[in-house]
Structures are given as structure tokens and as C-alpha cells.
Design a protein around this motif. Structure first.
Motif, PDB file in Angstrom:
ATOM      1  N   VAL A  15       0.829  -1.211   0.000  1.00 57.63           N
ATOM      2  CA  VAL A  15       0.000   0.000   0.000  1.00 57.63           C
ATOM      3  C   VAL A  15       0.858   1.253   0.000  1.00 57.63           C
ATOM      4  N   PHE A  18       1.237   2.309  -3.654  1.00 59.98           N
ATOM      5  CA  PHE A  18       0.127   2.476  -4.583  1.00 59.98           C
ATOM      6  C   PHE A  18      -1.079   3.245  -4.040  1.00 59.98           C
ATOM      7  N   HIS A  19      -1.192   3.431  -2.759  1.00 53.95           N
ATOM      8  CA  HIS A  19      -2.377   4.103  -2.238  1.00 53.95           C
ATOM      9  C   HIS A  19      -2.197   5.624  -2.304  1.00 53.95           C
ATOM     10  N   ALA A  93      -3.565   4.361   4.816  1.00 54.91           N
ATOM     11  CA  ALA A  93      -4.129   3.482   3.793  1.00 54.91           C
ATOM     12  C   ALA A  93      -4.759   2.244   4.416  1.00 54.91           C
ATOM     13  N   ARG A 261      -8.375  -6.633   0.477  1.00 56.05           N
ATOM     14  CA  ARG A 261      -8.730  -5.225   0.300  1.00 56.05           C
ATOM     15  C   ARG A 261      -7.530  -4.413  -0.186  1.00 56.05           C
ATOM     16  N   CYS A 262      -6.358  -4.733   0.324  1.00 56.38           N
ATOM     17  CA  CYS A 262      -5.155  -4.023  -0.127  1.00 56.38           C
ATOM     18  C   CYS A 262      -4.895  -4.267  -1.611  1.00 56.38           C
ATOM     19  N   THR A 264      -6.857  -4.399  -3.975  1.00 58.78           N
ATOM     20  CA  THR A 264      -7.728  -3.653  -4.879  1.00 58.78           C
ATOM     21  C   THR A 264      -7.069  -2.413  -5.444  1.00 58.78           C
ATOM     22  N   ILE A 265      -5.993  -1.917  -4.812  1.00 58.90           N
ATOM     23  CA  ILE A 265      -5.346  -0.713  -5.336  1.00 58.90           C
ATOM     24  C   ILE A 265      -3.993  -1.028  -5.989  1.00 58.90           C
TER      25      ILE A 265
END
Length: 286
Positions: A15, A18-19, A93, A261-262, A264-265
Motif C-alpha cells: 500500500v 500504490f495508495h 491506507a 482489500r489491499c 484492490t489498489i
């Protein structure tokens, strides 16, 4: 087991790359532009190092790409500021992804992942070691992310060591992988190699028996790389043996919704080597 656990802690670590909140945290300390934040954040545990050190440790980047960021990023933000920024952004994030989970879930996940990270053998693993030596976070999400970062870099160090035994140069490893199942259009600029360097690398791969004259992967190369992946898994298996099957299984349960969930980005072609969820694959050092 080592491969399965990697697919769960790698997204937690990623994250920070990329977040949007992670990017904003780097920008807040003066690290504007994706690659300034990436190189400063990832290299910060080493101190104010120069480009040759990071080129060697990160393995797959072209030296001029690293030199565009280092050591000049340390004039924008100190390693200490970069470390605070990456942890702040990562925690923000993760908070976005985990707000529906009970605090007890996050506390237990952090404790188990910390214990696993505390069981790694650091001999020969420089990036893993410097991340493990950082101060322990105050809150569960900070501790969870820091443990994931330690385990990720520990595994990456082992993977690089295994890759070195092939005798391939970094650009050759990336070029070969892009003939297997990745996109040259994405990975070549992400690692900074020129067209001339890439073409020369493919010619050498043909000479070394890793590609056919038609630029297809050879059976020898596929089998050799599989052995490299097996060696990477073996070198990363210690924490899970120490944690034990039952507690490792519990950690899998706890990490699974967080990792999902992580992911997804994380862009599908991100050069960190994650396979599709619930499947195995080969990795690139990232």
C-alpha cells in the motif's frame, strides 16, 4: 506455506507504493513524484545512501534511473522524514481498508505477524535486517505494516541471492520474465532500461539458452527459474516453521480479508510479482 504467506503480507506492505494516501504522505515532506517517494521510502532504513548501493540492493533497476533520485532526494527529505512519511501513509491506507474489522482482529494479526518477522534469519539479508531494526510502532496498524515490510524485504533479499546464482544480469531477468507472462511496455519503463539495453539483453538470453532465436522461453530456462522460486521459498520458510502450523493458519485467516482489500489498489501489472489471488506464480524482485 512460504509462498502462500507471501501473497498475504506483500499486499499489506505494497500500500505504501500504490495508495493515494501514501503518495500524499511522501509529497507532504517534499518527495513529489512517484519515484522520489519510492526510492526515498524504500531506501530510508539504510540511511542517506547513494545510487550504487540502492542499485545493488534493489537489483532490477537500471543504474541511471536510480541515480536520478539518489542521493538528491536526501536534500528534499532526510531518511528520518521519509521513514515517518512512509509509515504515516501506510497506516492511513490500511485504516481505510480495515475500518470495518474489529480492533481485536487487527491486534491479533499484528502480534502474530510481528512474531513471525522476529523469527527471520537476517544473515545476508540487508534490506530485511535494516527494516527489522526500526523502532516498533505504537499502534496495531503500524506494527502490522512494519512486520509486513520486514518479511517482504527479507524474502526479496533471498530472491535476489537466488537470482545471482543464475549468472543473469538484472535487465536479462526482467526481459526474460516479460517473454513469459509480463508486459514489456509496462516493465521496461518501470525499471528504466533503454531499448538498446533491452535488445542486447534478449540477444544474450538467446546465447545463454534462456530464449530461443524466436524469443520464446526455453524449457531449460523455465526449469531453472522454477528452481530459483523454490530456493526463494525455502529461504523464506523459517518464520512459518517457527510460528507453527496452527498459529500460521490462524494468521492466514486474519490476513486474508486485509490482503484482499489491499490488493484492490495494486495495478494488475505492478512489477512486484504477485500472482493472481489463490494461485501460484513466479516472482520478480521489486
Amino acid at each position: 506455506m512460504a509462498r502462500r504467506m507471501w501473497t498475504l503480507f506483500e499486499p499489506v506492505h505494497a500500500v505504501t507504493y500504490f495508495h493515494p494516501r501514501a503518495r500524499a504522505a511522501f509529497e507532504a515532506v517534499g518527495l513529489r513524484g512517484y519515484w522520489r517517494g519510492y526510492f526515498a521510502g524504500r531506501a530510508a532504513p539504510l540511511g542517506p545512501v547513494d545510487a550504487p548501493t540502492v542499485t545493488a540492493a534493489f537489483f532490477s533497476f537500471a543504474p541511471p534511473m536510480v541515480a536520478r533520485a539518489l542521493p538528491s532526494v536526501w536534500r528534499l527529505a532526510t531518511p528520518e522524514e521519509a521513514l515517518r512519511a512512509r509509515l504515516t501513509g501506510a497506516v492511513q491506507a490500511l485504516a481505510e481498508f480495515t475500518y470495518e474489522l474489529p480492533e481485536s482482529h487487527l491486534v491479533e494479526a499484528a502480534e502474530l505477524l510481528e512474531e513471525a518477522a522476529g523469527r527471520v534469519d537476517m544473515a545476508g539479508r540487508v534490506l530485511g535486517a535494516v527494516n527489522a531494526a526500526l523502532p516498533r510502532g505504537e499502534y496495531p496498524l503500524a506494527r502490522l505494516w512494519q512486520a509486513a515490510a520486514t518479511l517482504r524485504e527479507h524474502r526479496g533479499d533471498g530472491h535476489v541471492a537466488a537470482l545471482v546464482t543464475t549468472g543473469l544480469e538484472p535487465v536479462e531477468v526482467v526481459a526474460w520474465r516479460c517473454r513469459v507472462d509480463q508486459s514489456r511496455e509496462f516493465h521496461q519503463p518501470a525499471r528504466g532500461w533503454t531499448d538498446e539495453q533491452w535488445s542486447a539483453a534478449e540477444e544474450r538470453l538467446v546465447e545463454k539458452g534462456w530464449l530461443t532465436p524466436e524469443r520464446e522461453p526455453t524449457a531449460h530456462a523455465t526449469e531453472t527459474f522454477r528452481s530459483i522460486e523454490d530456493a526463494t521459498d525455502r529461504a523464506a520458510s523459517g518464520p512459518w516453521r517457527a510460528l507453527g502450523a496452527e498459529r500460521t493458519a490462524r494468521l492466514r485467516e486474519l490476513l486474508d480479508p486485509i490482503a484482499s482489500r489491499c490488493r484492490t489498489i495494486i495495478p494488475p501489472q505492478a512489477p512486484i510479482g504477485l500472482p493472481a489471488q489463490r494461485s501460484a506464480g513466479v516472482t520478480l524482485p521489486g
